[in-house]
Design a protein around this motif. Structure first.
Motif, mmCIF file in Angstrom:
data_model
loop_
_atom_site.group_PDB
_atom_site.id
_atom_site.type_symbol
_atom_site.label_atom_id
_atom_site.label_comp_id
_atom_site.label_asym_id
_atom_site.label_seq_id
_atom_site.Cartn_x
_atom_site.Cartn_y
_atom_site.Cartn_z
ATOM 1 N N ALA A 41 21.001 3.941 45.567
ATOM 2 C CA ALA A 41 19.728 4.374 46.143
ATOM 3 C C ALA A 41 18.987 5.321 45.200
ATOM 4 O O ALA A 41 17.783 5.157 44.938
ATOM 5 N N LEU A 42 19.695 6.308 44.669
ATOM 6 C CA LEU A 42 19.061 7.289 43.792
ATOM 7 C C LEU A 42 18.574 6.651 42.491
ATOM 8 O O LEU A 42 17.450 6.907 42.042
ATOM 9 N N ALA A 43 19.440 5.842 41.871
ATOM 10 C CA ALA A 43 19.076 5.238 40.589
ATOM 11 C C ALA A 43 17.990 4.182 40.745
ATOM 12 O O ALA A 43 17.088 4.069 39.900
ATOM 13 N N LEU A 83 16.379 8.504 50.779
ATOM 14 C CA LEU A 83 17.402 7.738 50.056
ATOM 15 C C LEU A 83 18.794 7.975 50.635
ATOM 16 O O LEU A 83 19.586 7.037 50.768
ATOM 17 N N VAL A 84 19.100 9.210 50.988
ATOM 18 C CA VAL A 84 20.396 9.513 51.608
ATOM 19 C C VAL A 84 20.502 8.812 52.959
ATOM 20 O O VAL A 84 21.550 8.277 53.321
ATOM 21 N N PRO A 109 30.488 21.521 42.597
ATOM 22 C CA PRO A 109 29.625 22.482 43.281
ATOM 23 C C PRO A 109 28.267 21.929 43.727
ATOM 24 O O PRO A 109 27.609 22.512 44.579
ATOM 25 N N ALA A 110 27.874 20.815 43.143
ATOM 26 C CA ALA A 110 26.586 20.225 43.483
ATOM 27 C C ALA A 110 26.774 18.822 44.061
ATOM 28 O O ALA A 110 27.834 18.232 43.956
ATOM 29 N N GLY A 111 25.720 18.324 44.665
ATOM 30 C CA GLY A 111 25.781 16.973 45.212
ATOM 31 C C GLY A 111 25.407 15.925 44.180
ATOM 32 O O GLY A 111 25.336 16.194 42.985
ATOM 33 N N ALA A 112 25.175 14.716 44.675
ATOM 34 C CA ALA A 112 24.805 13.597 43.801
ATOM 35 C C ALA A 112 23.553 13.937 43.006
ATOM 36 O O ALA A 112 22.652 14.631 43.496
ATOM 37 N N MET A 113 23.502 13.434 41.773
ATOM 38 C CA MET A 113 22.378 13.785 40.910
ATOM 39 C C MET A 113 22.050 12.665 39.933
ATOM 40 O O MET A 113 22.935 11.884 39.558
ATOM 41 N N THR A 120 20.417 6.165 35.889
ATOM 42 C CA THR A 120 21.824 6.396 36.205
ATOM 43 C C THR A 120 21.970 7.625 37.092
ATOM 44 O O THR A 120 21.294 8.648 36.882
ATOM 45 N N ALA A 121 22.845 7.524 38.075
ATOM 46 C CA ALA A 121 23.144 8.640 38.967
ATOM 47 C C ALA A 121 24.647 8.893 38.985
ATOM 48 O O ALA A 121 25.439 7.954 38.882
ATOM 49 N N PHE A 122 25.023 10.144 39.115
ATOM 50 C CA PHE A 122 26.428 10.506 39.313
ATOM 51 C C PHE A 122 26.606 10.975 40.748
ATOM 52 O O PHE A 122 25.825 11.792 41.247
#
Length: 275
Positions: free
Chosen positions: A101-103, A117-118, A269-273, A6-8
């Motif tokens: 892409a990330l997950a 991936l980006v 404050p952060a990007g996709a994770m 899972t990615a947010f």
């Protein structure tokens, strides 16, 4: 390979932009600036024999997601949960593409890098005509400034070093493809002026002012959003229009002070994770 991942991905409100076309979708995109939001999209990918995509429990066709899965040669079920509406200027399609892409990379054990991936997600959205700069901004987070267009191998990003409470109110949808497929010279010219202002003064106040001016100069400001912006201004706040959506967003308590009942979040404050 794991059972699922899972990615947010944060939502993204674009304040202004100019378009950069290229035959290579990884080089095409936009310059501009926006806000990454704590309200976003959670994407889960599970390996499967058949490809399926769901958003908030409903089966849905999302072309950028299909393009990402094609690029990864992946068979999987993609399940997305969004805190944000589609087609209203929050980058939901870009978030679904990037989250997929990330997950998928983790769930399927593909061992690709973040930039790879980006790039895949950005190219998928550009080719689909659903966005030009959301993916790279969502990958970075904060208050990103896109100085040069394209994916990670080609672009140049900076940011306003600030955080803020963000309020927003959506009145409806706008067709991104219809806007981007029309006459774009006024958009590009207004976007270049807005970017120049924010580069010269990289603050939230400068960003919201440039965004508001861009909406008017580019001819994109709708009557309903314009009225809400004026109401916020009369109440002593700052607001503008989300590109491209029938959505007004404000910093601080601008919409609340103007008598509206908005959704409330903050800059992320952060990007996709990955979760």
């Amino acid at each position: 390979m794991s059972d699922e991942a899972t990615a947010f991905v944060p939502g993204h409100v674009t304040g202004f932009f100019s378009i950069s076309e290229d035959d290579d979708p990884t080089k095409a995109g936009s310059q501009g600036a926006g806000l990454a939001l704590t309200d976003g999209v959670e994407v889960t990918v599970r390996p499967a024999d058949e490809r399926e995509v769901y958003l908030d429990g409903t089966s849905i066709d999302v072309e950028p997601v299909d393009r990402v899965l094609d690029a990864l040669d992946a068979r999987a079920v993609v399940t997305a949960e969004s805190e944000l509406p589609i087609g209203s200027g929050f980058g939901v399609s870009g978030a679904m593409a990037l989250g997929t892409a990330l997950a998928a990379n983790r769930a399927l054990g593909l061992a690709l890098s973040e930039n790879e991936l980006v790039t895949i997600a950005h190219g998928a959205e550009v080719q689909s005509g659903t966005g030009l700069g959301d993916v790279v901004a969502q990958a970075r987070g904060g208050v990103p400034i896109r100085l040069e267009p394209g994916g990670p191998q080609h672009n140049l990003l900076d940011a306003v070093p600030a955080r803020a409470r963000v309020e927003y109110l959506t009145f409806g949808e706008l067709d991104t493809e219809a806007v981007l497929g029309g006459e774009t010279d006024p958009i590009d010219e207004a976007g270049e002026r807005a970017l120049s202002r924010v580069v010269g003064e990289p603050t939230l106040s400068s960003f919201i002012f440039a965004s508001r001016q861009f909406a008017r100069e580019a001819g994109l400001l709708s009557e309903r959003v314009g009225e809400a912006i004026e109401d916020v201004s009369d109440a002593g706040g700052q607001a503008s229009m989300a590109m491209l959506g029938e959505t007004v967003f404000a910093l601080g308590t601008g919409l609340t002070d103007a008598g509206y009942d908005p959704e409330v979040c903050a800059t992320h404050p952060a990007g996709a994770m990955l979760r």
